[in-house]
Design a protein around this motif. Structure first.
Motif, short mmCIF file in Angstrom:
data_model
loop_
_atom_site.label_atom_id
_atom_site.label_comp_id
_atom_site.label_asym_id
_atom_site.label_seq_id
_atom_site.Cartn_x
_atom_site.Cartn_y
_atom_site.Cartn_z
N GLY A 110 18.50 -16.65 -7.83
CA GLY A 110 17.52 -16.89 -8.94
C GLY A 110 16.14 -16.72 -8.16
N ILE A 111 15.91 -16.73 -7.04
CA ILE A 111 14.67 -15.48 -6.47
C ILE A 111 13.75 -14.30 -6.98
CG2 ILE A 111 13.47 -15.61 -4.35
CD1 ILE A 111 14.85 -18.15 -3.21
N ALA A 112 13.21 -14.49 -8.13
CA ALA A 112 12.11 -13.40 -7.67
C ALA A 112 11.63 -12.19 -6.35
CB ALA A 112 10.94 -13.37 -8.45
N VAL A 113 11.84 -11.50 -6.64
CA VAL A 113 11.70 -10.51 -5.09
C VAL A 113 10.61 -9.01 -5.58
CG1 VAL A 113 12.43 -8.93 -2.66
CG2 VAL A 113 13.52 -11.61 -3.63
N ILE A 114 9.64 -9.04 -4.58
CA ILE A 114 8.59 -8.60 -4.60
C ILE A 114 8.97 -7.63 -3.33
CG2 ILE A 114 6.08 -7.85 -5.61
CD1 ILE A 114 6.11 -10.01 -6.72
N ALA A 115 9.01 -6.13 -4.16
CA ALA A 115 8.59 -5.42 -2.26
C ALA A 115 7.18 -4.51 -2.81
CB ALA A 115 9.52 -4.02 -2.58
N ALA A 116 6.72 -4.62 -1.45
CA ALA A 116 5.35 -4.65 -0.77
C ALA A 116 5.14 -4.05 -0.27
CB ALA A 116 4.03 -6.13 -0.67
N ASP A 117 3.54 -2.71 -0.18
CA ASP A 117 3.49 -1.07 0.56
C ASP A 117 4.30 -0.83 0.86
OD1 ASP A 117 1.03 -0.57 1.67
OD2 ASP A 117 2.58 -0.75 3.25
N GLN A 127 10.05 -6.19 -8.67
CA GLN A 127 8.88 -5.32 -8.80
C GLN A 127 9.03 -4.89 -7.14
OE1 GLN A 127 4.66 -6.40 -8.35
NE2 GLN A 127 4.88 -5.69 -10.64
N THR A 128 8.23 -2.50 -7.21
CA THR A 128 8.33 -1.98 -6.43
C THR A 128 6.24 -2.42 -6.40
OG1 THR A 128 10.65 -1.34 -6.02
CG2 THR A 128 8.14 -0.72 -4.71
N LEU A 129 5.95 -2.97 -5.43
CA LEU A 129 4.20 -2.50 -5.57
C LEU A 129 3.91 -1.77 -4.13
CD1 LEU A 129 1.58 -3.24 -6.91
CD2 LEU A 129 1.44 -4.79 -5.96
N THR A 130 3.55 -0.45 -4.33
CA THR A 130 3.61 0.17 -2.96
C THR A 130 2.00 1.30 -3.71
OG1 THR A 130 4.74 2.04 -3.89
CG2 THR A 130 5.54 1.22 -2.10
N SER A 131 1.44 1.46 -2.63
CA SER A 131 0.28 3.05 -3.20
C SER A 131 1.15 4.29 -2.78
CB SER A 131 0.11 3.20 -1.80
OG SER A 131 -1.14 2.19 -1.46
N ASP A 132 0.51 4.95 -3.65
CA ASP A 132 1.13 6.59 -4.59
C ASP A 132 0.80 7.44 -2.79
OD1 ASP A 132 2.40 8.78 -5.17
OD2 ASP A 132 1.08 8.87 -6.88
N ASN A 133 2.07 7.00 -2.39
CA ASN A 133 2.64 7.77 -0.86
C ASN A 133 2.85 9.32 -0.57
OD1 ASN A 133 1.36 5.69 1.60
ND2 ASN A 133 4.09 4.32 0.25
N GLN A 274 -0.79 -12.49 -7.74
CA GLN A 274 -0.35 -12.16 -8.92
C GLN A 274 0.75 -12.12 -9.75
OE1 GLN A 274 -4.13 -10.63 -11.80
NE2 GLN A 274 -2.23 -8.93 -11.97
N ASP A 275 1.06 -10.62 -9.69
CA ASP A 275 3.08 -10.94 -10.22
C ASP A 275 3.70 -11.55 -9.71
OD1 ASP A 275 1.35 -8.64 -12.13
OD2 ASP A 275 2.14 -7.05 -10.70
N ALA A 276 3.99 -12.60 -8.70
CA ALA A 276 4.72 -13.23 -8.59
C ALA A 276 4.97 -14.52 -8.95
CB ALA A 276 4.74 -13.14 -7.16
N ILE A 277 2.71 -14.48 -9.29
CA ILE A 277 3.20 -15.61 -9.77
C ILE A 277 3.87 -15.98 -11.19
CG2 ILE A 277 1.52 -17.50 -10.89
CD1 ILE A 277 -0.15 -17.10 -8.20
N THR A 284 7.30 -11.13 -17.36
CA THR A 284 7.35 -10.33 -16.87
C THR A 284 6.50 -9.20 -16.33
OG1 THR A 284 7.60 -8.99 -19.35
CG2 THR A 284 9.64 -9.71 -19.05
N VAL A 285 7.01 -8.73 -15.49
CA VAL A 285 5.79 -7.75 -14.85
C VAL A 285 6.50 -5.95 -15.08
CG1 VAL A 285 4.68 -9.43 -13.38
CG2 VAL A 285 7.12 -7.87 -12.50
N ALA A 286 5.51 -4.81 -14.69
CA ALA A 286 6.19 -3.80 -14.33
C ALA A 286 6.96 -3.47 -13.25
CB ALA A 286 5.14 -2.59 -13.92
N LYS A 287 7.80 -3.00 -13.74
CA LYS A 287 9.71 -2.75 -12.34
C LYS A 287 9.05 -1.58 -11.19
CE LYS A 287 13.49 -2.18 -11.06
NZ LYS A 287 14.35 -4.16 -10.80
N THR A 288 7.61 -0.49 -11.17
CA THR A 288 7.45 -0.23 -10.45
C THR A 288 5.82 -0.24 -10.54
OG1 THR A 288 7.38 2.36 -11.86
CG2 THR A 288 9.37 1.03 -9.74
N VAL A 289 4.67 0.01 -9.77
CA VAL A 289 3.20 0.16 -9.32
C VAL A 289 2.94 1.10 -8.88
CG1 VAL A 289 1.40 -1.39 -9.64
CG2 VAL A 289 3.71 -2.26 -10.67
#
Length: 307
Positions: A110-117, A127-133, A274-277, A284-289
């Motif tokens: 039940g743990i939310a996971v956010i992938a960052a960068d 959520q996947t939060l990355t630069s527009d690579n 911020q989105d993890a909180i 809810t948060v955006a699925k991809t950023v």
């Protein structure tokens, strides 16, 4: 950079309206786990700093772990966060393909996971939060082509294999440089996003390609290593980096680096927390950023802070 400072301020000002608590009481006792791929890179230090600033701003605790570019170590860190039953974990993966088992276990707990960068493959994340690579790689190709007059020989220094950042930047560059048929990519070699490896790899490649016109490095650390290897040729051989680190921006200002595709690591770290909180509190948060990137050249380098 100035725009980044304003962006972070805007995020903070809009926090309450977005449902994120603007005081410590609302998040009292909440701990967010953060596993960073490596702290031996100024880009990820900025990423960590942005995350810590957000945690302090919103009154949450942040448990930071340095994976030291070791996928096995990072897997153990995620297992530790899961055993602690944290409500949310932010992962900046060493290897996008190496954490599926640990992420699935976190999901089951039940743990939310956010992938960052960088993205995480073969497992579901909140959520996947990355630069527009992809866009950044293409932007780097276009600028390098401009710098060398649309023709000549170029080398690509690639980042760590298995990372989404390297894959996407490579694809973006390949797609972008295809528009310039008079430019030939004479070598593309991995240097693991590392300055010392960039220096060593570039030293060997220079011997094989003495007529080199340009270099695209998938991060500033490798670009700075390449510049060191070029020695007196630096400035004549055009080098384009990626990240917009303080050292990278300084090199652009000095003219030894032709340009760098700048990211916003502090903003990525801030928004990830911020989105993890939010998700920890059932929102809810955006699925991809995709965080925008911008090109820094000698003409506009003074717009960017070096911290």
């Amino acid at each position: 950079m100035r725009s980044l400072a304003y962006a972070i301020a805007g995020v903070a000002l809009g926090a309450a309206a977005c449902g994120v608590p603007a005081n410590g009481d609302a998040t009292e006792g909440l701990t967010i786990g953060l596993s960073v791929s490596t702290m031996n890179n100024p880009y990820f230090v900025q990423f960590r700093d942005g995350a810590e600033a957000a945690a302090q701003r919103f009154g949450a605790k942040l448990a930071v772990a340095d994976a030291q570019n070791n996928a096995s170590r990072q897997a153990t860190q995620i297992q530790g966060f899961t055993s602690r039953k944290l409500k949310a974990v932010i992962i900046n993966p060493v290897d996008s393909n190496a954490l599926a088992t640990e992420v699935r276990a976190a999901n089951l707990a039940g743990i939310a996971v956010i992938a960052a960068d960088r993205a995480i493959n073969h497992a579901s994340v909140t959520q996947t939060l990355t630069s527009d690579n992809l866009a950044g790689g293409k932007l780097g190709a276009q600028e390098l082509a401009k710098q060398i007059g649309g023709k000549g020989e170029v080398i690509v220094l690639r980042g760590t294999a298995g990372t989404s950042a390297s894959r996407d930047r490579s694809k973006g560059f390949t797609d972008g440089i295809a528009a310039y048929p008079k430019i030939k990519v004479v070598a593309a070699q991995q240097a693991d996003f590392d300055r010392a490896k960039g220096l060593n790899v570039m030293t060997g490649l220079i011997r094989s390609h003495p007529g080199l016109d340009g270099v695209f490095a998938e991060n500033d650390e490798m670009a700075l290593g390449a510049i060191q290897a070029l020695g007196p040729k630096a400035g004549h051989v055009k080098v384009v980096g990626f990240d917009g680190t303080p050292d990278g921006i300084k090199a652009v200002r000095a003219g030894s680096m032709a340009a760098t595709v700048t990211q916003q690591p502090r903003l990525i770290g801030w928004q990830a927390v911020q989105d993890a909180i939010k998700v920890a509190k059932g929102q809810t948060v955006a699925k991809t950023v995709a965080v925008p990137v911008k090109l820094a050249t000698k003409e506009n380098a003074n717009e960017f802070w070096t911290f």
